[in-house]
Design a protein around this motif. Structure first.
Motif, mmCIF file in Angstrom:
data_model
loop_
_atom_site.group_PDB
_atom_site.id
_atom_site.type_symbol
_atom_site.label_atom_id
_atom_site.label_comp_id
_atom_site.label_asym_id
_atom_site.label_seq_id
_atom_site.Cartn_x
_atom_site.Cartn_y
_atom_site.Cartn_z
ATOM 1 N N GLU A 24 -24.330 -37.503 50.627
ATOM 2 C CA GLU A 24 -24.649 -37.603 49.196
ATOM 3 C C GLU A 24 -23.731 -36.692 48.380
ATOM 4 O O GLU A 24 -23.225 -37.083 47.326
ATOM 5 C CB GLU A 24 -26.120 -37.245 48.951
ATOM 6 N N SER A 27 -20.258 -38.157 48.399
ATOM 7 C CA SER A 27 -20.286 -39.298 47.490
ATOM 8 C C SER A 27 -20.178 -38.853 46.035
ATOM 9 O O SER A 27 -19.373 -39.388 45.269
ATOM 10 C CB SER A 27 -21.581 -40.090 47.692
ATOM 11 N N ARG A 28 -20.958 -37.875 45.663
ATOM 12 C CA ARG A 28 -20.970 -37.365 44.291
ATOM 13 C C ARG A 28 -19.606 -36.785 43.909
ATOM 14 O O ARG A 28 -19.092 -37.010 42.823
ATOM 15 C CB ARG A 28 -22.070 -36.311 44.155
ATOM 16 N N HIS A 33 -19.152 -44.622 47.131
ATOM 17 C CA HIS A 33 -20.570 -44.942 47.321
ATOM 18 C C HIS A 33 -21.053 -44.406 48.668
ATOM 19 O O HIS A 33 -20.340 -44.457 49.663
ATOM 20 C CB HIS A 33 -20.765 -46.463 47.253
ATOM 21 N N ARG A 34 -22.274 -43.903 48.678
ATOM 22 C CA ARG A 34 -22.835 -43.319 49.898
ATOM 23 C C ARG A 34 -22.881 -44.319 51.050
ATOM 24 O O ARG A 34 -22.645 -43.969 52.199
ATOM 25 C CB ARG A 34 -24.240 -42.766 49.630
ATOM 26 N N THR A 35 -23.165 -45.578 50.750
ATOM 27 C CA THR A 35 -23.198 -46.608 51.785
ATOM 28 C C THR A 35 -21.828 -46.771 52.439
ATOM 29 O O THR A 35 -21.727 -46.924 53.657
ATOM 30 C CB THR A 35 -23.660 -47.957 51.195
ATOM 31 N N THR A 36 -20.782 -46.723 51.636
ATOM 32 C CA THR A 36 -19.423 -46.817 52.165
ATOM 33 C C THR A 36 -19.134 -45.643 53.089
ATOM 34 O O THR A 36 -18.582 -45.816 54.180
ATOM 35 C CB THR A 36 -18.395 -46.860 51.016
#
Length: 82
Positions: A24, A27-28, A33-36
């Motif tokens: 997370e 990602s931030r 994206h966190r899923t990626t």
């Protein structure tokens, strides 16, 4: 096959900074994206683009060779479909 070293890079950064780093947070900070990120970290043979690789290089402050490595594919091993 290309193997991404995301988990190792996170572990190295955690050790250097003495704190826990989550997907997370990555990602931030990177805009990925966190899923990626999860797919890069966990899915064998995942395909991504150069923008994602560039952002990871900048975040971890490493060259591209530290993000990914090439592994020869064993001919008897089934290959994933792209």
């Amino acid at each position: 096959m290309i193997r991404f070293r995301l988990k190792e890079l996170i572990a190295d950064k955690e050790f250097k900074e003495g704190r826990r780093i989550t997907l997370e947070e990555v990602s931030r900070e990177t805009g990925i994206h966190r899923t990626t990120l999860s797919k890069i970290a966990n899915q064998k043979g995942y395909i991504t683009n150069t923008d994602v690789l560039d952002r990871l290089c900048l975040y971890f402050e490493v060259p591209i060779g530290s993000i990914a490595e090439h592994l020869p594919v064993n001919d008897t091993e089934p290959q994933s479909q792209a």
